[in-house]
Design a protein around this motif. Structure first.
Motif, PDB file in Angstrom:
ATOM      1  N   TYR A 211      18.972  19.930  -3.604  1.00  0.00           N
ATOM      2  CA  TYR A 211      17.714  19.805  -2.863  1.00  0.00           C
ATOM      3  C   TYR A 211      16.553  20.178  -3.781  1.00  0.00           C
ATOM      4  CZ  TYR A 211      14.295  20.143   0.914  1.00  0.00           C
ATOM      5  OH  TYR A 211      13.205  19.956   1.720  1.00  0.00           O
ATOM      6  N   SER A 212      15.608  19.217  -3.971  1.00  0.00           N
ATOM      7  CA  SER A 212      14.508  19.499  -4.912  1.00  0.00           C
ATOM      8  C   SER A 212      13.188  19.738  -4.187  1.00  0.00           C
ATOM      9  CB  SER A 212      14.326  18.307  -5.855  1.00  0.00           C
ATOM     10  OG  SER A 212      13.685  17.233  -5.149  1.00  0.00           O
ATOM     11  N   GLY A 213      13.138  19.374  -2.890  1.00  0.00           N
ATOM     12  CA  GLY A 213      11.847  19.449  -2.196  1.00  0.00           C
ATOM     13  C   GLY A 213      11.087  18.141  -2.282  1.00  0.00           C
ATOM     14  N   GLY A 214      11.654  17.159  -2.963  1.00  0.00           N
ATOM     15  CA  GLY A 214      11.052  15.810  -3.012  1.00  0.00           C
ATOM     16  C   GLY A 214      12.022  14.849  -2.331  1.00  0.00           C
ATOM     17  N   MET A 215      11.569  14.273  -1.217  1.00  0.00           N
ATOM     18  CA  MET A 215      12.486  13.394  -0.459  1.00  0.00           C
ATOM     19  C   MET A 215      12.955  12.220  -1.307  1.00  0.00           C
ATOM     20  SD  MET A 215      11.790  11.438   3.111  1.00  0.00           S
ATOM     21  CE  MET A 215      13.146  10.790   4.107  1.00  0.00           C
ATOM     22  N   VAL A 216      12.037  11.642  -2.112  1.00  0.00           N
ATOM     23  CA  VAL A 216      12.418  10.451  -2.883  1.00  0.00           C
ATOM     24  C   VAL A 216      13.522  10.759  -3.889  1.00  0.00           C
ATOM     25  CG1 VAL A 216      11.595   8.695  -4.495  1.00  0.00           C
ATOM     26  CG2 VAL A 216      10.216   9.276  -2.497  1.00  0.00           C
ATOM     27  N   PRO A 217      13.349  11.750  -4.793  1.00  0.00           N
ATOM     28  CA  PRO A 217      14.464  12.032  -5.706  1.00  0.00           C
ATOM     29  C   PRO A 217      15.716  12.516  -5.002  1.00  0.00           C
ATOM     30  CG  PRO A 217      12.661  13.610  -6.026  1.00  0.00           C
ATOM     31  CD  PRO A 217      12.148  12.547  -5.135  1.00  0.00           C
ATOM     32  N   ASP A 218      15.555  13.241  -3.884  1.00  0.00           N
ATOM     33  CA  ASP A 218      16.739  13.760  -3.187  1.00  0.00           C
ATOM     34  C   ASP A 218      17.549  12.632  -2.554  1.00  0.00           C
ATOM     35  OD1 ASP A 218      15.131  16.856  -2.054  1.00  0.00           O
ATOM     36  OD2 ASP A 218      16.094  16.324  -3.942  1.00  0.00           O
ATOM     37  N   VAL A 219      16.876  11.671  -1.941  1.00  0.00           N
ATOM     38  CA  VAL A 219      17.592  10.542  -1.336  1.00  0.00           C
ATOM     39  C   VAL A 219      18.081   9.578  -2.412  1.00  0.00           C
ATOM     40  CG1 VAL A 219      17.357   8.545   0.217  1.00  0.00           C
ATOM     41  CG2 VAL A 219      16.376  10.753   0.870  1.00  0.00           C
TER      42      VAL A 219
END
Ligand code: P6P
Length: 300
Positions: A211-219
């Protein structure tokens, strides 16, 4: 290696949709340059319609996309997470919604961020469903600048090469199963026993946290690794969740379902939810079928 346009031609995408997607591809190249250029991480001294502080890069990314779109007569309607409402920009039949730079505050700490695009043919975004999208794509600004794209015949990845061209690097991406989780909004555990129990399941079953806190990189990671689940539930402080249905969840949900995964709000498919307000928020669970079904079971 196919480039972006060659891939679209190979999928027999109509000339007008191809032109729209190439406009968005060009926007992504320019946003990538502005991030690498290290411009404007400073606060812009303004907030967007969701009440979130804007950094200058948010506004610059929004301006880049709006400017490129203004050159394309096929696009008649836009909606941006950084603008108050939808805007008629011409007589074109395509409608493009976008989050120009999702997670922009992560730029300041040098973490990956992204842009999100949904493409429709619509007179208004009010009343559309994610299923109505003709295509969706996310751009990830990380060590590489990449695009995940679907024109509703699977999901592919392009990477920006040293010649400044996006080339196809992975095709037919699939999300099966695997023990990886990206649990957002953990603060909800203070109010939601059901979310606490779901997290306990993932921990007790030794899932890997990503989990990075950025939806785009996480998904993006879930789709590229072909496994896992991203969760962002609601709770009493944010009863509709945080993430936007039109700008974030619907485009991501289309990518996830096209990759063989699922996307729900804990009860219904994200792609079935009718947009009633452009900045509408929704709880969201995206990932492999069995993981999203587990979220629905625990939280629905
Ligand atoms: P939290 C970034 O601000 C964002 O909109 C998504 O990219 C991300 O998944 C989420 O919010 C993070 O929210 O509550 O963990 O800061």
């Amino acid at each position: 290696m196919q480039n972006f346009s060659e891939y679209l031609r190979s999928k027999e995408v109509s000339d007008d949709l191809m032109s729209v997607l190439e406009t968005l591809e060009e926007s992504v190249k320019q946003i990538s340059c502005s991030i690498i250029g290290g411009h404007c991480c400073k606060n812009a001294g303004s907030v967007n319609s969701s009440g979130e502080e804007q950094i200058a890069l948010d506004l610059q990314s929004d301006e880049i996309i709006t400017n490129e779109i203004s050159k394309n007569s096929y696009i008649g309607l836009i909606a941006s997470e950084e603008k108050p409402g939808e805007e008629r920009v011409g007589r074109g039949e395509f409608a493009v919604c976008y989050d120009p730079l999702d997670g922009s505050s992560l730029v300041d700490v040098n973490l990956a961020v992204g842009s999100i695009f949904g493409i429709y043919k619509a007179e208004s975004f009010i009343g559309v469903r994610g299923d109505d999208q003709l295509a969706s794509m996310i751009a990830v600004y990380g060590p590489r600048t990449t695009i995940l794209l679907t024109v509703k015949s699977g999901v592919v990845e392009f990477s920006l090469n040293k010649d400044g061209e996006f080339e196809l690097v992975r095709d037919d991406l699939k999300v099966e199963s695997g023990k990886m989780f990206a649990p957002g909004n953990l603060r909800a555990c203070a109010f939601r026993e059901d979310y606490k129990k779901l997290l306990a399941f993932w921990c007790e079953n030794q899932y890997t946290l990503r989990y990075s806190g950025g939806m785009v990189p996480d998904v993006n990671q879930i789709i590229l690794k072909g496994k896992g689940v991203f969760s962002y539930p609601a709770y009493e402080e944010t009863p509709e969740g945080k993430l936007r249905l039109l700008f974030e969840c619907a485009p991501m949900a289309l990518l996830m379902e096209e990759a063989g995964g699922k996307a729900s709000d804990g009860r219904v498919r994200i792609l079935e939810k009718e947009v009633s307000y452009v900045h509408e928020r929704t709880p969201v669970f995206l990932g492999s079928k069995e993981e999203v079904e587990r979220c629905d079971e625990y939280l629905g």
